[in-house]
Design a protein around this motif. Structure first.
Motif, PDB file in Angstrom:
ATOM      1  N   ASP A 159      12.606  -9.987   5.062  1.00 29.26           N
ATOM      2  CA  ASP A 159      13.503 -11.019   4.399  1.00 29.26           C
ATOM      3  C   ASP A 159      15.155 -10.463   4.283  1.00 29.26           C
ATOM      4  N   ASP A 196      15.820 -15.759   0.562  1.00 33.79           N
ATOM      5  CA  ASP A 196      15.533 -14.232   0.747  1.00 33.79           C
ATOM      6  C   ASP A 196      15.315 -13.211  -0.313  1.00 33.79           C
ATOM      7  N   ARG A 243       6.543  -8.267   3.800  1.00 32.90           N
ATOM      8  CA  ARG A 243       5.860  -8.923   4.274  1.00 32.90           C
ATOM      9  C   ARG A 243       4.361  -8.154   4.789  1.00 32.90           C
ATOM     10  N   ASP A 284       9.590 -15.855   2.358  1.00 38.69           N
ATOM     11  CA  ASP A 284       9.972 -17.256   1.907  1.00 38.69           C
ATOM     12  C   ASP A 284       9.543 -18.015   3.205  1.00 38.69           C
ATOM     13  N   SER A 288      10.899 -20.231   5.918  1.00 41.88           N
ATOM     14  CA  SER A 288      12.206 -20.822   6.572  1.00 41.88           C
ATOM     15  C   SER A 288      11.739 -21.559   7.870  1.00 41.88           C
TER      16      SER A 288
HETATM   17 MG    MG Z   1      13.140 -15.246   4.938  1.00 44.46          MG
END
Ligand code: MG
Ligand code: ADP
Length: 336
Positions: free
Chosen positions: A34, A80, A154, A220, A222
């Motif tokens: 992010d 982010d 991630r 997040d 998105s």
């Molecule tokens: Mg993101």
């Protein structure tokens, strides 16, 4: 001849990552999460993220208020920073505006940007202003900081982790549908439209969750979890089972889906721009963390699935029955 629509947004980013993502200095994280991570000392790192909103792609000028555009252009970036457990601190604002935008519009745009910047004490330190031929383009960069021990990536999901989200899914996409189809307005449709225009970046939640070592991977939402889960799978080399019946859907979205005859679960999975957090948690710690989260934020951590081995891929189950998902998350260049 192939073009960008064949390659897709993620295909292009992958190629850039192959070219530029290797041999980075120790601790530096580049393309693929992010935010970029730039270590400053043994104790903390800077986080940097940038996101662009383009007229007729991300918003319609006739529909979005300048105030909401200013707000949202910052919100998507704060999201982010939150996704990696950081505290947002500084912003840069680059715009391309047509010369006929009136000053009241510009003033309102700044008011919306400032409303959110003030809320999180984010300081606007610079940017760039250019004339465009027709369309409005807004690109915001945000710099934040994170303690190295609290950084969430991630790539940190582990086998057996519980997968959670921090809020309802699909409201923003339903709001977008209401805008595009000019649906009759009432308080419920207004709520969904507000969720689309004024997403709440989960900054407090991200900071709080980051302090818990039992939280492994985080990002997040998105593009919609169907797409976003695949980013966690790629980065963590894992598979995922989603329990469809556990996906949190607001009663407002349920009602709209009945009124306008669409599948609320598909909307929740594939609709984008919810900007809540998607995270994986050590399963033995989940119940305790959920209770603490509830006490702190007054709402649950919604458990939506489990991390599996890579060979299982992405599987949706509805009360034990495997489902096939046809629709994909939003990928900007893919042919539909
Ligand atoms: Mg993101
Ligand atoms: P997000 O939705 O979280 O903002 P994106 O899907 O936009 O993330 O981007 C995924 C990753 O690819 C990020 O690390 C981002 O910095 C990187 N990225 C996207 N476009 C480019 C580009 N044109 N050049 C370099 N990196 C890019």
């Amino acid at each position: 001849m192939t073009d960008l629509s064949d390659l897709g947004e993620f295909g292009f980013i992958k190629k850039l990552k192959e070219k530029f993502g290797t041999n980075l200095p120790e601790g530096v994280e580049g393309i693929g999460d992010d935010c970029a991570v730039i270590p400053q000392s043994d104790s903390y790192s800077l986080l940097v993220t940038t996101d662009m909103l383009i007229e007729n792609i991300h918003f319609l000028r006739k529909d979005i208020s300048p105030k909401n555009l200013g707000y949202k252009s910052l919100a998507v970036n704060l999201s982010d920073i939150a996704a990696m457990g950081g505290l947002p601190e500084y912003a840069f604002l680059s715009v391309a505006f047509p010369a006929n935008l009136n000053t009241a519009w510009l003033e309102e745009f700044a008011v919306g940007f400032q409303e959110l910047a003030n809320k999180y004490n984010v300081l606007l330190l610079g940017g760039d202003t250019n004339k465009s031929s027709n369309d409005i383009v807004v690109s915001v960069t945000v710099i934040g900081r994170v303690k190295n021990e609290f950084l969430k990536k991630r790539s940190a999901a582990q086998l057996g982790d519980v997968i959670c989200v921090t809020d309802f899914l699909g409201d923003s996409a339903a709001g977008l549908q209401a805008i595009l189809e000019s649906l009759p307005r009432d308080s419920e449709i207004d709520y969904l439209i507000d969720r689309h225009y004024k997403p709440k970046p989960a900054v407090e939640e991200g900071l709080w969750l980051s302090e818990h070592p039992s939280v492994h991977a985080m990002m997040d939402v998105s593009d919609g979890i169907d797409s976003d889960l695949k980013r966690i799978m790629e980065n963590s080399d894992c598979g995922v089972i989603v329990q469809v019946e556990n996906i949190p859907i607001s009663s407002t979205l349920e009602k709209m889906s009945r009124d306008y005859n669409f599948n609320s679960v598909v909307k929740a999975i594939t609709g984008g721009e919810d900007y809540c957090l998607l995270l994986t948690i050590e399963s033995s710690s989940f119940e305790q963390l959920k209770a603490q989260f509830q006490e702190k934020f007054g709402r649950p951590l919604y458990r939506i699935g489990t991390v599996t081995t890579k060979d299982n891929g992405l599987v949706y189950r509805d009360k034990g029955t495997a489902l096939k998902m046809n629709a994909n998350g939003y990928d900007h260049f893919k042919k539909r």
